[in-house]
Every structure is written in C-alpha cells, then in structure tokens.
Design an enzyme around this catalytic site. Structure first.
Site, short mmCIF file in Angstrom:
data_model
loop_
_atom_site.label_atom_id
_atom_site.label_comp_id
_atom_site.label_asym_id
_atom_site.label_seq_id
_atom_site.Cartn_x
_atom_site.Cartn_y
_atom_site.Cartn_z
N HIS A 134 55.35 7.60 36.41
CA HIS A 134 56.41 7.79 37.16
C HIS A 134 56.17 8.91 38.22
O HIS A 134 56.54 9.07 39.41
CB HIS A 134 57.53 8.14 36.46
CG HIS A 134 58.34 7.06 35.88
ND1 HIS A 134 58.08 6.54 34.94
CD2 HIS A 134 59.29 6.43 36.47
CE1 HIS A 134 58.60 5.49 34.66
NE2 HIS A 134 59.67 5.30 35.61
N GLY A 135 55.23 9.88 37.89
CA GLY A 135 54.96 10.90 38.71
C GLY A 135 53.85 12.02 38.29
O GLY A 135 53.73 11.94 36.98
#
Lengths: 362, 491
Positions: free
Chosen positions: B338-339
C-alpha cells in the site's frame, strides 16, 4: 394508459429519491440549504440559529446566532460589565474558513481580556462580498444597535472605491441626497426581490436546490467550461487566486459617497477603519482628512510574510484565499494591541501581560 | 482523468460510440487500447513507457514459458519477469523509503550516508498493473493457464482503462479470454453498468469525497482539533476509504459492463464482518485473493515443510507455529504494497497480529461462514460482540494507514486518551453517524439481496428514477466542488 402509469411511477420515485438525498445532504452537512433570508429592512440576513457548514479553502462548522449574525448569541443590550467590539467587513471578517474557536475575534477577545481584566466580546458582523457602503448600511440599520466600545470597519482599497454596490436588487443602497447620507430601500420593489421571496421557503430548506443555485452561479461566473472540459477548456484571462484582500486599484480617487461615509463615521470616536492591506497614499490622506482613526494590518501581515509565512496560503487545499489559521491569532492580537494603544481599551493598572504574546482563546 | 470528473464521462461517451462503430473484435481491441493509453497519458504521458514495459516483457516471458519444458529455464524466465516488474516497482515506490531507512539506521550507529534519494514521482497505479502482470506470468509458470499469443490482447489486459490505476487487480484467466472476443454490451449489461456507475458515483462523491473533505482538514492540521473531532476523523476516514474505493470499483465494473466485460467484484460488505479473517475475505477481494494465491499459500507450504522437520506432536501444533509467521509476513508485505512507510508497515503488522490472535485464540482454525445464522440469544451476542470488536479494531488500524507519520498517529491516540470535549462534539458525532448509517444501510441491502445490483430488482421505472436522482445529486455536487482523487490512486 400503461405508459402514463409508468411515467407517474417514474416521477414519484424520482421525487422521493431526490427528497431522500436532500435529507441526507443536510443531515451529513454536506450541503446546508440557503442560510440567509431576505429581510425587508436589511436585505439578505442570516436565519437565526441556522447551522452552517462550509468547505472553502478552509473548513467551517458553526451557526448563526439567535440575532442573525455569526458567533455566540450576544443581545443588543449589555447585560453586565462585559464590553464589546463590533467587527464589520467582508468574507475576511466573516471567517467562514476556520472553526469559530480559531476565528481572530476570539483571539482579540482573549487578548483584550488579558490586558484589561474585563470580559470582552467581539461581535462578528462580517458578510461575504460586502464593501464599505454595505458595511455602513448594515452598521446603521443593525450592528450599530448593539452596545459597544469600538466598531472596526475592515476595508481594502477596493472596498473604498467600489465599482458598484452588491446586488442592489436585494440589498438596501446607500446614496447621497445633497450632503445627507440616505439609505434607499427601494430594493423591496424589485422583481428579483419578489422572486427571491417566492422561492425563499424552498431555498432555505433544500440542500439540492442550494447546490443547483451554486451551479447556476458557477455557470454565471463563466466556469462551466473549465469544470466540464478540465484541461481542454479554453484558458481564462484572470487567475483565480482566491478573494482579493484589497489590492490597490489603478483609480485612487475616492468617491463622494465613501468620503461622506468616512466623515459620518468619524463623528463617533469609537469607530475605527481597519486597512486589510496598505492603501494608496491619496486614499490614506482622504481617510486622515475625514478624521477617522486607522489601523493598518499591512505591517502585521508583512511581518508574517517576512517570516516566511504566507498569510493567505492554505496548505491542505493548496490554494490562496482568506487569512489562514496561522494568521487569525496574529490579527487578533495585533488589533487588540492597537485598540489599547489608541485608548479605546484601557489596560488594567497592574497589568503584567506582555504585549507580544496573545493568550489562547480557549 | 478521474472517474468523478465530467471529462471522464465525455471520454467514456466517445469511447462507447467508437466501440459500437468499430469493426469486429480486433477493431474494438485496438480502439480500447488507444483509449486506455490516452486515459493513462492524461495524467502524464511519459509513464506510458512503464505500462509498455511489463506488457512486452511478460508477453515474451509467457511465450517463452509456453515453449520451455525444462524446469530451470522456466524458473529463470519467471525470475526475469519478477525482476523487471518488481524492479520498476522498487525503484519508483520503495527506493527512497529503504534508502531513507538505511540512512536513519546508519545515523543511529554513527555512519553518515550521502543523500541518494531519487525523489521520483510515483506512477499512478503502478502497484496494480505490476501485480496484474505478475499474476499472468506466475499462472503460466504454474501451468494454470495457456500463454496468450495476442500481444494486442495482453497490452489491453495491462492497460485496460477502467481498472489500470486502482484495480480490481484482474486475473489474466478471467479477463484475457474476454478481451480476445470483444462484443458490444447486451441490454442487460448496459442496465447493470448504469446502475453500478450511479451507485459507485454516489458512494465515491457523496460519501467518500464529502467525508474526505473533513478528514483532510482533520489530518492536515490535527493540532487544531479537539479529542471528539479527532476521533470523528478516524471514523470518517474509515467510511471515506471504503466509500471511495468501493465506489471506484463499482464505477470500473460498471464501465466494464458497458463494454460488455465482466470485471471481478472487489468488495462484499466488509464493514458487516464479525472477524478479521472475514474482513479480509470481504475487503479489496482482488488484492486479498492475489496475496492468498501468490504469497500466503506458497509461503505457508514452504514454512510447513520446514516446521515439519521439528517433529511436533500434531499438524495443529505445526499450524500454530507456521500460521503466525506467515500471516505476519504476508500482512507486512500487504502493508508495504500500500505504501512505502512505517505507518503502512504498522497497519499491515497490526492486521497480521489480529489475524493470528483470532486464528489461534478465538476460532482455533474454524472458518467463519460468510452468511450469518442467528439461532438464539447466544448467537446474537456473539455476532454483536464479534462485529463491534472487529469494526473498532479495523477503524483503529485505519489511523495508521491515514496518518502522515507515526508522530501524528501517536498524537491522535494521545489526544483521544486525554479526552477533552469540544463545542462541536455534537455536530461531528451527528455527521459521522449519518455517513456511517448510510454506508451500513447500503451494505445491508447488498447483503440481504445478495447482489450489488439490487436496484434492478425494482420496477424498471423506479430503478431508472433512482439512478437519475443519484446522478442529478452527484452531478450538482461535482459541478460545484473540486474533485478529490481516489485514495488508492497513490498506491
């Protein structure tokens, strides 16, 4: 027959769903219905106790008070030892970009309380798009009726030399009748006024119609192409950098009406003109000649800018606009110090407070 | 080009007209490919090269795998595909994070590193199309599907505009055969497409964007807000991310239907889940199944093989060691997907921990059925307890997902623990309650009817009226408010 029935079912379902969506928009405060109604004397005024939510460059959740202006309900007559400062101006003074507790008026109150030891209330009579003439009318008709120690009129150069009065079909107009200042309420006979009065009951209760009204205004501003076509829209000449905090216009000749209003306001020593950004020398001379005290926010805002803070920049929405969160406390404290310096507020004799520090309004 | 802008619907109208007029399946494919690259270029044309890279490489790898039987050579081909796909992802998404982390670690032990940050812009949707492409080569390697012979079809599979930037992470097995014989949509599909788009826009614009505006302010300058407002911020983000992402997925699937294509379902009422494993079966299904198929299961098999050497008393004992290790590793990777940031790692790790605890301590390996059956008070209390606990912890985890950094996440927690009321508590609570109720009500309807297309169960005139009303409200809001990008676009 069958198609008529289908059409009826379609219409009813459409209406029912739109009503449901309207209720949702209002309850979730995504869009509040029109929060003003057209008063026969004042023109558009806030509906008392109306909840207001705004998403502009900032974020505002608050409500109009029982008297139809922003902030806590403070009645016209003083109830005790409290003291009042009236704030009149446009959207900068209205402050619909910060929560009520971050509003510069709260910082002003806190600072004045700290210095004088007395309870101060700053009454917010700001209204979006108001110019100096509108402020004067609003002061005479409404705000001036509230007991006060000082009345601050916030103006930029554009407000002193307005091209025209706003929505003359909906607002009273100030004009000169010989040397006398007259408030003309002929707006009540206009077709626009009649139209607004007719649609008022639904506009003040429907969020969807408010959205429609906003969309209509957007089209009128010529922004439809950029909204629909995005990058393919033809480039517009003017840049949209938020409201104009008072950039001096080319013309610097003061209109006779502004001059007359300045003279009239100067008769009351409690009135002060607050300059939102430095005025042209000619205009400043005119204000001085009228004898109305001035507070210039230019120096205060410049000091922020010099410290590397843009007073108009909103980092979350990455836009320029009204005073941001960092600017409100500075403005509040600066105004308080200026009022004290001008003797409009007396500091308590054993004051230990230091002028460069403003306490929190909490 | 965002799905919540008018320009996208002008673009879509042009594409649909062209699609109707295009001669044959091949003509339609060329048209969709051109439209997809135009769609992606609208953001930044230079990054179309990044779309083309996995297309060419994985197409060639697929063909190579089809021709090669020798296991080592096949493995080398797969590794080449992984290197190219994950290399690009690592460079654009993770390089700065890992270099920064290494520098911080070095500084802690007295080593100074020169600034070697690349400061590259993250190409939109890179995680999505990378995973999409990887699934193809892995499936071909595993002989779960035949390699495609059509470069055009494969290029379209990777760049297909409805799902290129934020999924669903479609499997080649599902989409490639459909792209091979493109047909115009049937009447039924058009109806379904319009309903999905209308509902998706409602979720995205009138729930996601509307709540997101408050969330952005609360997280953007948290120091200005009091405890109740910050708590509302976490809950509103919980609502925003779901409405935003499921709205996007609905629109993507709706657009797919208008083109006669069936894209996979991405959400199945996740906020009705009463356990964490159920949540992950209902949330971002295309990613969770991808992770299940390509990370969790292989890792679990490998770990079990190693744990098996320990000669433990039972299979259950082996599971009790293997599951926590694998669940945690998988969820950490999920967080990192996701990041690139500590907050995402923590979010993933927290979910890994919750899944492990649930598996080992509460359900002991039992699978929770997707449909609830309440036969008595005990069942009802278990249901309520499970639902409340799950939703509170899931919402808490979202704090780490949304926070700019660990300091901010901690600030939220501190302020909420040292509760101080605010004059706006009622207003914030009211708004949160309304948004939450609408989201749960929509999910309930979906759950009860067992379909996202519940509107089509109504009379056609009523369904059309509801869709029109939704589109009118959304259109007015879109016209008067600056659109917010989709939360998942940044991944």
């Amino acid at each position: 027959m069958r198609s008529v029935k289908t059409f009826l079912v379609f219409g009813l379902a459409l209406m029912a769903t739109l009503v449901g969506l309207d209720v949702y928009l209002q309850l979730a405060e995504i869009q509040t219905p029109m929060e003003t109604r057209i008063d026969q004397r004042l023109g558009p005024t806030y509906i008392p106790n109306k909840k207001i939510t705004r998403f502009t460059e900032g974020f505002f959740i608050g409500s109009a008070n029982a008297y139809g202006y922003m902030g806590p309900s403070i009645p016209p007559a003083r109830s005790g030892l409290e003291r009042r400062v009236l704030l009149l101006g446009d959207s900068f003074v209205l402050g619909h970009t910060v929560l009520p507790r971050h509003y510069f008026g709260r910082w002003l109150e806190a600072r004045l309380r700290e210095v004088s030891g007395e309870v101060y209330h700053a009454l917010n009579f700001g209204k979006a798009d108001f110019n100096f003439w509108n402020m004067y009318q609003y002061y005479k008709d409404f705000a001036g009726g509230f007991d006060h120690e000082a009345a601050l009129f916030f103006v930029g150069a554009g407000d002193l030399i307005p091209a025209r009065q706003i929505a003359t079909d909906l607002y009273p107009v100030v004009r000169l009748d010989g040397d006398a200042l007259v408030i003309d309420r002929s707006f009540r006979n206009s077709r626009t006024f009649g139209f607004y009065k007719t649609i008022e009951p639904i506009m003040t209760n429907s969020a969807l119609l408010r959205l429609m009204f906003n969309a209509f205004k957007m089209v009128k501003r010529g922004e439809l192409a950029s909204v629909v076509l995005d990058r393919f829209a033809p480039k517009r000449q003017e840049s949209d950098e938020g409201p104009d905090p008072g950039t001096p216009p080319q013309a610097v000749e003061m209109p006779a009406l502004s001059r007359a209003i300045l003279r009239d306001l100067a008769r009351d020593p409690r009135n002060v003109l607050v300059i939102q950004r430095s005025l042209a020398k000619e205009l400043r001379d005119e204000v001085r000649a009228a004898g109305l005290p001035m507070i210039d926010l230019g120096a205060c805002l410049d000091s922020l800018q010099a410290a590397g803070q843009d007073p108009y920049y909103w980092p979350i929405t990455k836009t320029h606009g009204h005073w941001n969160h960092a600017t409100h406390p500075i403005i509040g404290a600066y105004l308080a110090d200026q009022l004290i310096a001008r003797g409009l507020v007396r500091p308590r004799e054993s004051s230990e407070s230091r002028p460069e520090e403003a306490s929190s309004p909490k | 080009m965002l799905f919540n802008t008018f320009i996208f619907y002008i673009f879509l109208a042009v594409v649909l007209i062209g699609y109707r007029l295009a001669p044959g399946s091949r003509g339609r494919a060329w048209l969709l490919l051109a439209a997809s690259y135009a769609f992606y270029s609208y953001w930044d044309w230079r990054f179309t090269a990044l779309l083309a890279l996995p297309t060419v490489v994985d197409y060639a790898v697929g063909l190579g795998l089809g021709r090669t039987v020798e296991p080592r050579a096949r493995k080398r081909l797969l590794l080449a595909s992984c290197a190219v796909n994950l290399g690009a992802l690592a460079m654009f998404k993770y390089f700065d994070f890992f270099v920064g982390s290494a520098a911080a670690l070095g500084e802690a032990i007295g080593l100074r590193m020169d600034d070697v940050h690349l400061r590259l812009i993250l190409p939109m949707g890179i995680s999505f199309y990378t995973f999409k492409s990887l699934s193809y080569t892995i499936d071909v390697y595993r002989r779960q599907m035949e390699p495609t012979r059509s470069l055009l079809g494969y290029a379209l599979f990777i760049a297909f505009f409805p799902n290129v930037v934020a999924g669903p992470i479609e499997r080649a097995r599902n989409l490639l055969p459909q792209l091979g014989c493109l047909k115009t949509a049937s009447r039924r599909q058009v109806g379904e497409g319009v309903v999905l788009i209308a509902l998706g826009l409602f979720k995205k614009v009138l729930i996601g964007d509307a709540s997101g505006r408050i969330v952005d302010n609360l997280f953007g300058q948290a120091e200005l807000y009091a405890s109740p407002e910050l708590l509302a911020g976490i809950l509103l983000f919980t609502i925003q991310i779901y409405a935003d992402f499921s709205g996007y997925s609905n629109i993507a699937r709706g657009v797919g239907r208008l083109l006669g294509l069936e894209l996979m379902q991405n959400f199945a009422q996740p906020y009705l889940s009463r356990s964490f494993s159920e949540f992950w079966r209902r949330w971002h299904i295309s990613l969770s199944t991808w992770i299940w198929d390509y990370i969790f299961n292989p890792l679990m098999s490998a770990t079990l093989r190693r744990v098996g050497r320990l000669n433990l008393s039972s299979v259950q004992a082996e599971m009790q060691i293997a599951y926590p290790i694998v669940a945690m590793a998988t969820m950490l990777l999920c967080g990192l997907w996701h990041g690139a940031g500590v907050t995402f790692l923590l979010w993933g790790g927290f979910h890994g921990l919750l899944l492990t605890l649930e598996r080992l301590a509460v359900y002991r390996g039992k699978t929770i059925p997707m449909r609830v059956r309440i036969r008595g008070t005990g069942d009802l209390l278990r249901f309520i307890g499970g639902w409340v606990t799950t939703q509170i912890l899931v919402s808490f985890a979202w704090l780490f997902f949304r926070a700019e950094n660990m300091g901010q996440a901690w600030y939220f927690i501190e302020q909420i623990l040292h509760w101080q009321g605010s004059d706006l508590t009622g207003r914030f609570a009211g708004m949160t309650l309304v948004y939450g109720s609408v989201v749960l009500a929509l999910d309930q309807i979906e759950y009860r009817t067992g379909s996202e297309l519940y509107l089509l169960r109504l009379r056609p005139a009523v369904a059309a009226a509801v869709c029109l009303a939704l589109l009118i409200a959304v259109g007015l809001y879109m016209a008067t408010t600056k659109p917010l990008p989709f939360v998942y676009f940044q991944f």
